[in-house]
Design a protein around this motif. Structure first.
Motif, PDB file in Angstrom:
ATOM      1  N   GLU A  72       0.867  -1.032   0.078  1.00 55.39           N
ATOM      2  CA  GLU A  72       0.025   0.079   0.175  1.00 55.39           C
ATOM      3  C   GLU A  72       0.778   1.439  -0.079  1.00 55.39           C
ATOM      4  N   LEU A  85      -3.055  -6.286  -2.792  1.00 55.20           N
ATOM      5  CA  LEU A  85      -2.731  -5.038  -2.168  1.00 55.20           C
ATOM      6  C   LEU A  85      -2.131  -5.763  -0.838  1.00 55.20           C
ATOM      7  N   VAL A 140      -8.032   2.660  -2.656  1.00 49.24           N
ATOM      8  CA  VAL A 140      -8.405   1.321  -2.833  1.00 49.24           C
ATOM      9  C   VAL A 140      -9.233   0.958  -4.100  1.00 49.24           C
ATOM     10  N   ILE A 195      -6.820  -8.318  -1.072  1.00 44.53           N
ATOM     11  CA  ILE A 195      -6.484  -7.402   0.002  1.00 44.53           C
ATOM     12  C   ILE A 195      -6.008  -8.239   1.195  1.00 44.53           C
ATOM     13  N   LEU A 255      -8.011  -4.360  -8.164  1.00 45.95           N
ATOM     14  CA  LEU A 255      -7.587  -5.273  -7.096  1.00 45.95           C
ATOM     15  C   LEU A 255      -8.569  -6.516  -7.297  1.00 45.95           C
TER      16      LEU A 255
END
Length: 647
Positions: free
Chosen positions: A513, A539, A552, A560, A557
């Motif tokens: 991140e 991430l 985000v 996570i 993505l």
């Protein structure tokens, strides 16, 4: 013969205005001319006395010339002393005024004496007196060109009178000579007046040039945004302090949290935040303390004071407290903080560049372990710094294809504990250093171009290994932001993926991140390019950075990963449990898979599964295993046995 105020366009005499510049320049020119004027007058006086020696009384031919010569000698001595004396603006103006006031009576006395000699002179002597006096008068007018009023007084009181005597003498040649003197004097007056204006223009131009140079110097040494000294001025100041002081501290201040504020609210507000921070830093400027903006959100502090380590850290703590206060601008509130690294001269380094390296190392160490605080460079840091430099040199020389090996840590489905994928972990054994921890060599590689070679090596090895695994088992590996932001490195990564023979859907690229905040737009574009290949994007270390939804939701993505630090604090800590539960719920609401790393106990696993975590990773299930044992590990997992800590 040097003269302070003449060489520096008035700077040496404290000139601060065009008039002051002009007065100082005129005085400088007069100082050079005055001895010559005195010499010419003394010589002329002796010449006139010699011409009239047998026709005029001795009082006129001996006493008066000697007195005049003595006066000229005193004048030369006085002006030579003036050369060596620094002159201030007001004194320069006073001296020029005195010269103008003294010019008229001195010229009157000199002409009166010359007229007395003329009255006693014969025909031949009279002409000689006139010609000698005319030449000296013309030279004096020319020498006083920078003081046109004084020149006009001297010339107006001397030459026209003698010219009139010649014209009224009756002799034709004398009349012509008198007329010629009139014409020459008129031409001299016009020339002096023009030269004076040109002199003033030249002084004004020189003053403008000096002001322009000063403005350029100021601009070259000032940060245009904040008005603080810039990087160039900072290092120059540091070098001066080192040269003249027994102890100097250099501090490097880095703002924590500025990048997301800048991206979230825009560069205009970000610039205002920097200006606000600069204003707060400026409040610490006192005698012995100066601040500068080094670039971006990095500032520098020079502290020329004998402080103990605890005192300089307390000073740094006050800076941190001042910058931590919320910044309210244009209806928005930005919350930032700062970390500071300090280094000392002469204890830590012998010059400004070395001191900066050590202060920067202390800052880097502080951001890793004491974020938001001040850290002073120590002997322990020196040892780590030397080790880091040695690792970097060995890493640059390393044959990574031979020296890098991989270990793989499995990730399990939280529902049925089946293997989902393996994370590739690089292990480096250097012929010179032996086994080097990834926590040491990876950050060093990421700060140089070596990371590109390391990434390609790990990617090739990981994909070669994954070709021997079942199609249902994926492989994940971390990608540096330097790889993402380098078009060449990114294209090489794509080529490796496309020629590997591994289905891109099995490949999971992990990015941290905090690394994305270096250049979010560039990283976002690179991840989108990789996403088009069919790879998955995760991430990593979520929660350790800024965890902003503004970032985000803009990234392509698939997963996570919640950092292990939250899992370690979850058991027995109700607040930590609530935080991780909220994070899992948040990830689910974004329609993303949640991966939790660092699971070490059954209690942690049970809570995570209860909260809805999708994938888990940690020592409870397996430690990282060597590459050549992965196939057997997968085969053993096919029996459907649940994995416990003993697995």
């Amino acid at each position: 013969m040097p003269l302070v105020f003449s060489l520096h366009a008035g700077a040496g005499c404290g000139a601060s205005s065009p008039c002051a510049e002009r007065d100082c320049a005129r005085l400088a020119a007069l100082v050079r001319q005055m001895p010559l004027i005195a010499l010419a007058i003394a010589g002329n006086a002796l010449t006139l006395a010699a011409i009239s020696l047998y026709s005029a009384p001795l009082a006129l031919t001996v006493s008066a010339p000697l007195a005049l010569a003595g006066l000229c000698a005193c004048l030369v001595i006085a002006w030579r002393r003036l050369i060596r004396k620094p002159i201030v603006e007001a004194e320069a103006r006073r001296i020029l005024r005195r010269v103008k006031l003294a010019a008229a009576p001195l010229a009157f006395l000199y002409i009166a004496w010359a007229m007395a000699l003329y009255m006693h002179a014969g025909p031949g002597q009279a002409e000689a007196l006139v010609y000698s006096l005319a030449l000296t008068g013309m030279f004096t007018i020319f020498a006083l060109a920078q003081l046109p009023k004084a020149a006009l007084l001297v010339g107006g009181m001397s030459l026209p009178g003698f010219a009139w005597l010649l014209i009224t003498g009756g002799d034709a040649s004398a009349i012509l000579a008198g007329v010629n003197i009139f014409v020459v004097v008129l031409a001299l007056f016009m020339s002096v007046n023009g030269s004076s204006r040109e002199f003033d223009d030249l002084v004004a131009a020189r003053a403008c040039a000096a002001q322009f140079a000063e403005d350029n110097r100021r601009i070259a040494n000032t940060d245009s945004l904040t008005g603080l000294a810039n990087r160039r001025a900072f290092f120059a100041q540091m070098s001066r302090e080192i040269a003249r002081s027994e102890q100097v501290f250099m501090g490097i201040v880095d703002l924590d949290g500025f990048k997301p504020v800048n991206d979230l609210y825009g560069h205009a507000l970000g610039d205002k935040v920097l200006c606000e921070c600069a204003g707060r830093l400026r409040q610490f400027e006192t005698e012995g303390v100066s601040v500068a903006r080094l670039g971006g959100d990095e500032f520098g502090v020079v502290v020329n004071a004998r402080m103990t380590p605890s005192e300089i850290l307390a000073f740094g703590a006050r800076i941190c407290a001042a910058l931590k206060a919320p910044v309210r601008i244009a209806g928005a509130e930005a919350s930032i903080s700062c970390s500071i690294g300090f280094a000392r001269f002469p204890q830590d380094a012998s010059d400004a560049e070395q001191l900066y390296e050590r202060a920067d190392f202390a800052l880097y160490h502080g951001k890793q372990h004491h974020r938001g605080e001040a850290v002073l460079f120590t002997a322990e840091h020196e040892t780590k710094m030397r080790l880091k430099a040695r690792i970097e040199q060995c890493l640059r020389r390393a044959n990574l294809e031979e020296e890098i090996r991989l270990e793989f840590q499995p990730l399990f489905d939280a529902a049925d504990q089946s293997i989902v994928s393996f994370e590739a972990l690089a292990r480096w054994t250097s012929p010179e250093l032996g086994s080097v921890s990834p926590s040491q060599f990876v950050p060093i590689a990421e700060r140089s171009e070596t990371i590109h070679t390391l990434t390609r090596t790990v990617l090739r090895k990981a994909l070669r290994a994954a070709k021997n695994w079942p199609e249902t088992v994926g492989v994940s590996l971390n990608l540096s932001v330097r790889d993402l932001l380098s078009p060449i490195a990114l294209s090489q990564i794509i080529v490796i993926i496309e020629t590997s023979g591994v289905d891109p859907a099995r490949i999971d690229i992990e990015v941290t991140e905090t690394s994305l905040l270096t250049d979010f737009e560039g990283a976002q574009a690179a991840l989108t390019t990789l996403k088009r290949l069919g790879v998955k994007i995760s991430l990593d270390d979520f929660g350790t950075g800024y965890s902003s939804l503004a970032y985000v939701h803009r990234l392509p993505l698939d997963k996570i990963k919640i950092d292990r630090s939250f899992v370690q604090e979850m058991q027995g800590n109700g607040v930590a449990r609530d935080i991780i539960k909220s994070m899992i719920a948040l990830i689910g609401s974004l329609n993303l898979h949640c991966v939790t790393e660092g699971v070490e106990t059954s209690e942690q696993f049970d809570l995570l599964r209860k909260f809805g975590c999708n994938v888990v990773q940690g020592f409870l299930f397996s430690r990282p295993i060597p590459q050549d044992e992965v196939v057997r590990f997968i085969a053993d997992a096919g029996g459907g046995r649940p994995y416990a800590a003993s697995a």
